[in-house]
Design a protein around this motif. Sequence first.
Motif, PDB file in Angstrom:
ATOM      1  N   ILE A  24      -3.176  10.528 -10.568  1.00 55.64           N
ATOM      2  CA  ILE A  24      -2.884   9.870  -9.290  1.00 55.64           C
ATOM      3  C   ILE A  24      -3.471   8.466  -9.255  1.00 55.64           C
ATOM      4  CG2 ILE A  24      -3.444   9.939  -6.817  1.00 55.64           C
ATOM      5  CD1 ILE A  24      -3.112  13.030  -7.021  1.00 55.64           C
ATOM      6  N   ASN A  25      -4.701   8.329  -9.734  1.00 57.03           N
ATOM      7  CA  ASN A  25      -5.351   7.023  -9.731  1.00 57.03           C
ATOM      8  C   ASN A  25      -4.593   5.996 -10.562  1.00 57.03           C
ATOM      9  OD1 ASN A  25      -7.536   5.222 -11.438  1.00 57.03           O
ATOM     10  ND2 ASN A  25      -8.045   5.355  -9.266  1.00 57.03           N
ATOM     11  N   GLN A  26      -3.934   6.451 -11.613  1.00 54.26           N
ATOM     12  CA  GLN A  26      -3.283   5.527 -12.536  1.00 54.26           C
ATOM     13  C   GLN A  26      -1.804   5.267 -12.214  1.00 54.26           C
ATOM     14  OE1 GLN A  26      -4.104   7.272 -16.398  1.00 54.26           O
ATOM     15  NE2 GLN A  26      -6.041   6.164 -16.581  1.00 54.26           N
ATOM     16  N   ILE A  27      -1.317   5.813 -11.098  1.00 55.31           N
ATOM     17  CA  ILE A  27       0.090   5.593 -10.735  1.00 55.31           C
ATOM     18  C   ILE A  27       0.435   4.104 -10.645  1.00 55.31           C
ATOM     19  CG2 ILE A  27       1.748   5.815  -8.832  1.00 55.31           C
ATOM     20  CD1 ILE A  27       0.738   8.685  -8.447  1.00 55.31           C
ATOM     21  N   TYR A  32      -8.496   9.241  -4.587  1.00 57.59           N
ATOM     22  CA  TYR A  32      -8.409   8.478  -5.830  1.00 57.59           C
ATOM     23  C   TYR A  32      -7.277   7.457  -5.924  1.00 57.59           C
ATOM     24  CZ  TYR A  32     -11.883  11.745  -7.505  1.00 57.59           C
ATOM     25  OH  TYR A  32     -13.026  12.476  -7.649  1.00 57.59           O
ATOM     26  N   TYR A  33      -6.248   7.550  -5.080  1.00 56.84           N
ATOM     27  CA  TYR A  33      -5.218   6.517  -5.174  1.00 56.84           C
ATOM     28  C   TYR A  33      -5.800   5.203  -4.643  1.00 56.84           C
ATOM     29  CZ  TYR A  33      -0.818   4.079  -5.227  1.00 56.84           C
ATOM     30  OH  TYR A  33       0.169   3.167  -5.520  1.00 56.84           O
ATOM     31  N   PRO A  34      -5.678   4.114  -5.397  1.00 56.76           N
ATOM     32  CA  PRO A  34      -6.293   2.837  -4.994  1.00 56.76           C
ATOM     33  C   PRO A  34      -5.489   2.112  -3.917  1.00 56.76           C
ATOM     34  CG  PRO A  34      -5.170   2.570  -7.098  1.00 56.76           C
ATOM     35  CD  PRO A  34      -5.056   4.028  -6.745  1.00 56.76           C
ATOM     36  N   VAL A  35      -5.659   2.543  -2.675  1.00 57.83           N
ATOM     37  CA  VAL A  35      -4.932   1.941  -1.555  1.00 57.83           C
ATOM     38  C   VAL A  35      -5.611   0.626  -1.173  1.00 57.83           C
ATOM     39  CG1 VAL A  35      -4.058   2.291   0.779  1.00 57.83           C
ATOM     40  CG2 VAL A  35      -4.365   4.252  -0.738  1.00 57.83           C
ATOM     41  N   GLU A  36      -4.844  -0.442  -1.182  1.00 60.22           N
ATOM     42  CA  GLU A  36      -5.427  -1.758  -0.965  1.00 60.22           C
ATOM     43  C   GLU A  36      -5.001  -2.413   0.345  1.00 60.22           C
ATOM     44  OE1 GLU A  36      -7.649  -3.658  -3.138  1.00 60.22           O
ATOM     45  OE2 GLU A  36      -7.952  -1.566  -3.707  1.00 60.22           O
ATOM     46  N   ALA A  37      -4.041  -1.857   1.053  1.00 61.32           N
ATOM     47  CA  ALA A  37      -3.530  -2.526   2.246  1.00 61.32           C
ATOM     48  C   ALA A  37      -3.146  -1.513   3.314  1.00 61.32           C
ATOM     49  CB  ALA A  37      -2.316  -3.387   1.880  1.00 61.32           C
ATOM     50  N   ARG A  39       8.852   0.017  -3.482  1.00 59.83           N
ATOM     51  CA  ARG A  39       9.028   1.312  -4.127  1.00 59.83           C
ATOM     52  C   ARG A  39       8.160   2.302  -3.372  1.00 59.83           C
ATOM     53  NH1 ARG A  39      11.874   4.802  -7.278  1.00 59.83           N
ATOM     54  NH2 ARG A  39      12.687   2.894  -8.238  1.00 59.83           N
ATOM     55  N   VAL A  40       8.737   3.412  -2.975  1.00 55.41           N
ATOM     56  CA  VAL A  40       7.987   4.443  -2.263  1.00 55.41           C
ATOM     57  C   VAL A  40       7.721   5.600  -3.210  1.00 55.41           C
ATOM     58  CG1 VAL A  40       7.904   5.969  -0.266  1.00 55.41           C
ATOM     59  CG2 VAL A  40       9.062   3.757  -0.092  1.00 55.41           C
ATOM     60  N   VAL A  41       6.467   6.022  -3.261  1.00 59.66           N
ATOM     61  CA  VAL A  41       6.056   7.138  -4.108  1.00 59.66           C
ATOM     62  C   VAL A  41       5.639   8.296  -3.214  1.00 59.66           C
ATOM     63  CG1 VAL A  41       4.442   7.959  -5.859  1.00 59.66           C
ATOM     64  CG2 VAL A  41       5.318   5.611  -5.966  1.00 59.66           C
TER      65      VAL A  41
END
Length: 574
Positions: free
Chosen positions: A384-387, A417-422, A453-455
Amino acid sequence: MIKATGSQIILKLLELEGIKTVAGIPGGQILPLYDELNKSSIKHILVRQEQAAGFIAQGMTRSTGLPAVCMATSGPGAMNLLTAIADARCDSIPIVAFTGQVNTSMIGTDGFQEADTFGLSMPITKHSMMVKDPLELLEAIPLAFDIAVSGRPGPVLIDVPRDVQLKEVEFKAWPQIHTIKQAKNSSLARKFFTDKKTLASTVADMAEVLCAAQKPVLYVGGGCNSKVASDSIKKFMDVYETAVVTSLMGIGAVPRSHKNNFGMVGMHGSFAANKAMHDADVVLALGVRFDDRATGAIAKFCPNAKILHIDIDAAEINKILPSYSSLTYDVEEALPLLTEKVAGAKAKSKKAWLSELQKIFAETESFELGRGKKKTSPNPRLFINQIPEEAKKAGLKPTDIIVTTDVGQHQMWSAQYYPVEAPRTFLTSGSLGTMGFGLPAAIGAALANPKKRVVCISGDGSILMNVQELATLAEHELDVTVIVLENGVLGMVHQQQEYLFKKNYSASEFIKSPDLLKIAEGFGIDSVNANEDVDWAKKAFAKGPHFVRLNIERDENVLPFVPGGKANIDAIRN
C-alpha cells in the motif's frame, strides 16, 4: 408567468445550483422526474443498486467539497439509499437526495412500494422534507443546498410524491440561489457561533496557553480536510512548533511527509501518535470530535492535557471531554486569528519533545510491524505504501491520485501507511464504517475529477458488497484502479476474534471464494494478479478501469491494536 411541472422545477433548480451529474436508478414513483431528466443538461449515472448512488454522490462531494445529488424511487429504492445517507450524516458530507413517493392520496394506505422514507430518514439526515405541492420546491430545494453546506455539513433528503412531480403550476420567477460562501455566512448557519467579543478574548487565552505549553499536540479532524483549512494549519505550524496527530477523517489535512506528523491516533493509530496524546500538556483540537475509536478508554485519554477545542458544531464541545477553552467556529476562520496571536508571542521550545517523538515514530512505524520477519509472502503495508511509486511506472504523479477505501484491515493499513499528502485525496467511510463504500465512491471521485487517477483499495469481503458497480465503472470507462487484498476472511472480524474471543472464528472465514479476476473480466474490466506479475502497475495504471488482486496471508493483522476499554498507550504492538 412561468409554467412548469414539479419535475421541471426540480431539474431547473439543480441546474441553477450547478449540478452537472446525478446518480440513481429509475422506478415507478420517480419516473416523471426521469422523463424530464433525459431532456435536461444534467448527466445521469445509472447505478446497479441505489446504495451506490449515494456513495457516488459522496465520492464527488468528498473529493471536491461541493454538494452532489443522488436519486431513488420509493420503497425499496429509497431504503437502499438510506445506508449511504446515514454514512454521509456520520461523516458530515453534504449531499442532497431526492426520493420518489406514492401519490399524495395514497400516502398511509400501504400502497405498492410505499415506505415512510421521510420518517425513516429523520434520524439519519441533517434535514428531511416531504413536498406536497410543486410550488414548495421553489423554496425547499435552495434551502436543502444551504442546509447541506452550512454549519456542520450533512445530507438533506427531499421526498417528492409522484403526483407532485407531474402537477403543473405557475409562478413569477425562479428563486435566488446562494453560493456556498453565502450559505456558510448566513445568520442561520452562524446562529450558535461564538460572538465576536468572546472570540477575540478566547483566541488570546488559547494563545497564552499554547505559548506556555511544553508538550503541545495539534489534533486534526475531518473539519480540517479542505485546502483552506490545510493551508491555515501549515501557516500555524510555520510559527508554532507542535506535534500533529489526526483522526481517520483528518488524514490529508497535514502532509504525511511532515516531520512532526505522527499519524493517526486511536485504536489502530501509530504508537507515536498515541504516546503524544497521552503525554501532552495541551491539546489543540481542530474540527474533530473525540470519537471512541480515537480515544480508547476516555478516562485515560490525554489525562494531563488542557484541551483547547475549536469546532463548528456547538454540540461537540464538552460532549466527551471537558475543554479548558473552546470556540464554536469554523476552523478556516478561527485558526488564522490564533496563528496571528501565537506568532506575536514567545513560545517555549519543544525540540526535545519533538525529537523524542520523531525517534519513536521512526522505530515503531516499520513495515514489518506486527508480522514475522521471515515471511516471504506479500506485505500489505509495504504494498500500500508503495502504490504512488508503482504508479509512476505508468507515468502518473503521486499528486494525481485520489484514494478511496472500503472498511476493514485494508482500510487501516491504508490509513497508516499510504502517503497522503493533500486534503480530499483520501476518501473513506469513518464513523459508520460501511463496507461497500470504496468502489462507488471511487466512481464518484473519478466523475468529479476526470484528470485524476482514482485508486480504490478494498478487501475480498468489502468488494462483494457493491461488486455490481463494476458494471457502472466499465460503462463509463473511468480511470479507476481497484486493488483488492484477498485473504479469504472478514479480516477485521477475524483479527478481533483472534485477540478477544480466543480464536473462535465464528462466521468470519469464507468457505468458498469466487475468482475475483474472472468476475472483473466478466464486467469487461482488465485484471491483473499482482502476486504473479511483477509489472502489474504498468498495466493497472494505464488509461481506463483496471482490477488488481493481491493474495495475502490471513494472519496478517493491523497493529497497533487497542482492545475496547483499554488505554491507547497500552495498545498491542507485536
